[in-house]
Design a protein around this motif. Structure first.
Motif, PDB file in Angstrom:
ATOM      1  N   VAL A   1      34.293  -3.573  21.729  1.00 44.58           N
ATOM      2  CA  VAL A   1      35.347  -3.593  20.720  1.00 44.58           C
ATOM      3  C   VAL A   1      35.338  -2.227  20.048  1.00 44.58           C
ATOM      4  N   PRO A   2      36.359  -1.407  20.309  1.00 38.70           N
ATOM      5  CA  PRO A   2      36.400  -0.096  19.656  1.00 38.70           C
ATOM      6  C   PRO A   2      36.797  -0.235  18.184  1.00 38.70           C
ATOM      7  N   ILE A   3      36.006   0.363  17.306  1.00 40.33           N
ATOM      8  CA  ILE A   3      36.266   0.308  15.871  1.00 40.33           C
ATOM      9  C   ILE A   3      36.297   1.738  15.323  1.00 40.33           C
ATOM     10  N   CYS A   4      37.423   2.114  14.709  1.00 38.55           N
ATOM     11  CA  CYS A   4      37.533   3.417  14.051  1.00 38.55           C
ATOM     12  C   CYS A   4      36.873   3.301  12.684  1.00 38.55           C
ATOM     13  N   LEU A   5      35.870   4.124  12.449  1.00 32.65           N
ATOM     14  CA  LEU A   5      35.108   4.068  11.214  1.00 32.65           C
ATOM     15  C   LEU A   5      35.658   5.004  10.135  1.00 32.65           C
ATOM     16  N   ARG A   6      36.826   5.557  10.374  1.00 36.73           N
ATOM     17  CA  ARG A   6      37.475   6.434   9.392  1.00 36.73           C
ATOM     18  C   ARG A   6      38.846   5.873   9.037  1.00 36.73           C
ATOM     19  N   GLY A   7      38.855   4.889   8.166  1.00 35.35           N
ATOM     20  CA  GLY A   7      40.095   4.263   7.731  1.00 35.35           C
ATOM     21  C   GLY A   7      41.040   5.211   7.034  1.00 35.35           C
ATOM     22  N   ASP A   8      40.501   6.262   6.410  1.00 37.75           N
ATOM     23  CA  ASP A   8      41.358   7.238   5.747  1.00 37.75           C
ATOM     24  C   ASP A   8      42.264   7.952   6.750  1.00 37.75           C
ATOM     25  N   LEU A   9      41.764   8.156   7.961  1.00 35.23           N
ATOM     26  CA  LEU A   9      42.573   8.809   8.990  1.00 35.23           C
ATOM     27  C   LEU A   9      43.724   7.907   9.429  1.00 35.23           C
ATOM     28  N   VAL A  10      43.470   6.612   9.472  1.00 36.96           N
ATOM     29  CA  VAL A  10      44.523   5.656   9.835  1.00 36.96           C
ATOM     30  C   VAL A  10      45.646   5.720   8.802  1.00 36.96           C
ATOM     31  N   ALA A  11      45.291   5.782   7.528  1.00 39.08           N
ATOM     32  CA  ALA A  11      46.302   5.866   6.465  1.00 39.08           C
ATOM     33  C   ALA A  11      47.104   7.157   6.590  1.00 39.08           C
ATOM     34  N   GLU A  12      46.424   8.257   6.857  1.00 37.57           N
ATOM     35  CA  GLU A  12      47.125   9.536   7.019  1.00 37.57           C
ATOM     36  C   GLU A  12      48.070   9.487   8.219  1.00 37.57           C
ATOM     37  N   PHE A  13      47.623   8.875   9.314  1.00 39.16           N
ATOM     38  CA  PHE A  13      48.455   8.746  10.503  1.00 39.16           C
ATOM     39  C   PHE A  13      49.712   7.933  10.183  1.00 39.16           C
ATOM     40  N   GLU A  14      49.532   6.823   9.478  1.00 39.31           N
ATOM     41  CA  GLU A  14      50.672   5.976   9.118  1.00 39.31           C
ATOM     42  C   GLU A  14      51.647   6.717   8.216  1.00 39.31           C
ATOM     43  N   ASP A  15      51.124   7.539   7.298  1.00 39.25           N
ATOM     44  CA  ASP A  15      51.983   8.338   6.422  1.00 39.25           C
ATOM     45  C   ASP A  15      52.784   9.344   7.251  1.00 39.25           C
ATOM     46  N   LEU A  16      52.130  10.005   8.188  1.00 35.71           N
ATOM     47  CA  LEU A  16      52.829  10.955   9.061  1.00 35.71           C
ATOM     48  C   LEU A  16      53.885  10.256   9.911  1.00 35.71           C
TER      49      LEU A  16
ATOM     50  N   HIS B   1      35.973   9.378  15.834  1.00 37.88           N
ATOM     51  CA  HIS B   1      35.295   8.537  14.851  1.00 37.88           C
ATOM     52  C   HIS B   1      35.378   7.049  15.208  1.00 37.88           C
ATOM     53  N   THR B   2      35.668   6.764  16.460  1.00 39.10           N
ATOM     54  CA  THR B   2      35.734   5.384  16.941  1.00 39.10           C
ATOM     55  C   THR B   2      34.495   5.103  17.775  1.00 39.10           C
ATOM     56  N   TYR B   3      33.859   3.988  17.478  1.00 37.84           N
ATOM     57  CA  TYR B   3      32.660   3.606  18.228  1.00 37.84           C
ATOM     58  C   TYR B   3      32.938   2.332  19.012  1.00 37.84           C
ATOM     59  N   PRO B   4      32.615   2.331  20.305  1.00 41.55           N
ATOM     60  CA  PRO B   4      32.806   1.105  21.105  1.00 41.55           C
ATOM     61  C   PRO B   4      31.619   0.158  20.928  1.00 41.55           C
ATOM     62  N   PHE B   5      31.745  -0.783  20.008  1.00 41.37           N
ATOM     63  CA  PHE B   5      30.686  -1.764  19.783  1.00 41.37           C
ATOM     64  C   PHE B   5      30.568  -2.648  21.015  1.00 41.37           C
ATOM     65  N   ARG B   6      29.354  -2.786  21.549  1.00 37.95           N
ATOM     66  CA  ARG B   6      29.110  -3.646  22.713  1.00 37.95           C
ATOM     67  C   ARG B   6      28.464  -4.932  22.235  1.00 37.95           C
ATOM     68  N   LEU B   7      29.082  -6.045  22.615  1.00 34.02           N
ATOM     69  CA  LEU B   7      28.581  -7.362  22.232  1.00 34.02           C
ATOM     70  C   LEU B   7      28.174  -8.124  23.484  1.00 34.02           C
ATOM     71  N   ARG B   8      27.191  -8.999  23.328  1.00 33.44           N
ATOM     72  CA  ARG B   8      26.710  -9.812  24.450  1.00 33.44           C
ATOM     73  C   ARG B   8      26.620 -11.269  24.004  1.00 33.44           C
ATOM     74  N   ALA B   9      26.988 -12.173  24.905  1.00 30.48           N
ATOM     75  CA  ALA B   9      26.882 -13.610  24.648  1.00 30.48           C
ATOM     76  C   ALA B   9      25.413 -14.020  24.573  1.00 30.48           C
ATOM     77  N   MET B  10      25.181 -15.175  23.981  1.00 27.68           N
ATOM     78  CA  MET B  10      23.843 -15.757  23.935  1.00 27.68           C
ATOM     79  C   MET B  10      23.727 -16.773  25.061  1.00 27.68           C
ATOM     80  N   ALA B  11      22.531 -16.952  25.564  1.00 27.37           N
ATOM     81  CA  ALA B  11      22.285 -18.029  26.521  1.00 27.37           C
ATOM     82  C   ALA B  11      22.520 -19.363  25.802  1.00 27.37           C
ATOM     83  N   ARG B  12      22.890 -20.374  26.531  1.00 29.26           N
ATOM     84  CA  ARG B  12      23.275 -21.668  25.945  1.00 29.26           C
ATOM     85  C   ARG B  12      22.248 -22.240  24.968  1.00 29.26           C
ATOM     86  N   PRO B  13      20.954 -22.287  25.287  1.00 29.84           N
ATOM     87  CA  PRO B  13      19.995 -22.818  24.307  1.00 29.84           C
ATOM     88  C   PRO B  13      19.944 -21.975  23.026  1.00 29.84           C
TER      89      PRO B  13
END
Length: 182
Positions: free
Chosen positions: A20-35, A72-84
């Protein structure tokens, strides 16, 4: 498929993962939207001179900003748990009950205490980056928006509770189909 084939597959089996890619610089998103708003305004306004309307400079800044956001975007890697492990994890977060002993309405649908379950689920599911307690606290309490947290929580829930299938990419399919005919 023979039992030998299954044995080979079982030996190589791994729990499902997702990024899941997450941009950790929300201020840049706001600037992009303004532009983006500025660009739309520029494009609606007729050009008065032969030198152009300034939309090119805005578009260039947007592209530079997009590159900065990617950096400034990090691809968070997640893994499922075994059933037990999943079952034990769910049991560790029983739904809350009110004074009358009734299950809290918010917890009733999925059968867990949603206040404790989802933050713990994200922490248990994220395998990259590896964070210490202080980093987790900062990430969850100060950095992530509610939407970004939901993206991680939904991915973690999906890995453990939704169907896992072989993904299909229409774009890749078109490219490989097109190159096979050439």
């Amino acid at each position: 498929m023979t039992s030998t084939d299954f044995t080979t597959l079982l030996a190589a089996a791994k729990l499902p993962e997702r990024t899941v890619p997450i941009c950790l610089r929300g201020d840049l998103v706001a600037e992009f939207e303004d532009l983006e708003r500025q660009l739309e305004d520029e494009l609606r306004t007729p050009a008065v001179s032969l030198e152009g309307d300034g939309s090119g400079a805005i578009a260039d800044r947007m592209e530079a900003l997009r590159a900065e956001m990617q950096a400034h975007t990090y691809p968070f890697r997640l893994r499922a748990m075994a059933r037990p492990a999943w079952r034990a994890f769910v049991a560790a977060h029983p739904p809350r009950k009110d004074d009358a002993g009734e299950v809290d309405e918010r917890d009733r649908i999925i059968g867990v205490n949603i206040e404790t379950f989802y933050p713990a689920l994200v922490r248990a599911s994220v395998v990259d980056p590896q964070l210490d307690d202080a980093q987790w606290a900062r990430l969850l309490d100060e950095v992530l928006t509610d939407r970004q947290f939901d993206e991680l929580a939904n991915a973690a829930w999906g890995l453990n509770r939704r169907e896992v299938d072989v993904p299909f990419s229409p774009a890749a399919s078109r490219m490989t189909r097109g190159s096979a005919t050439e």
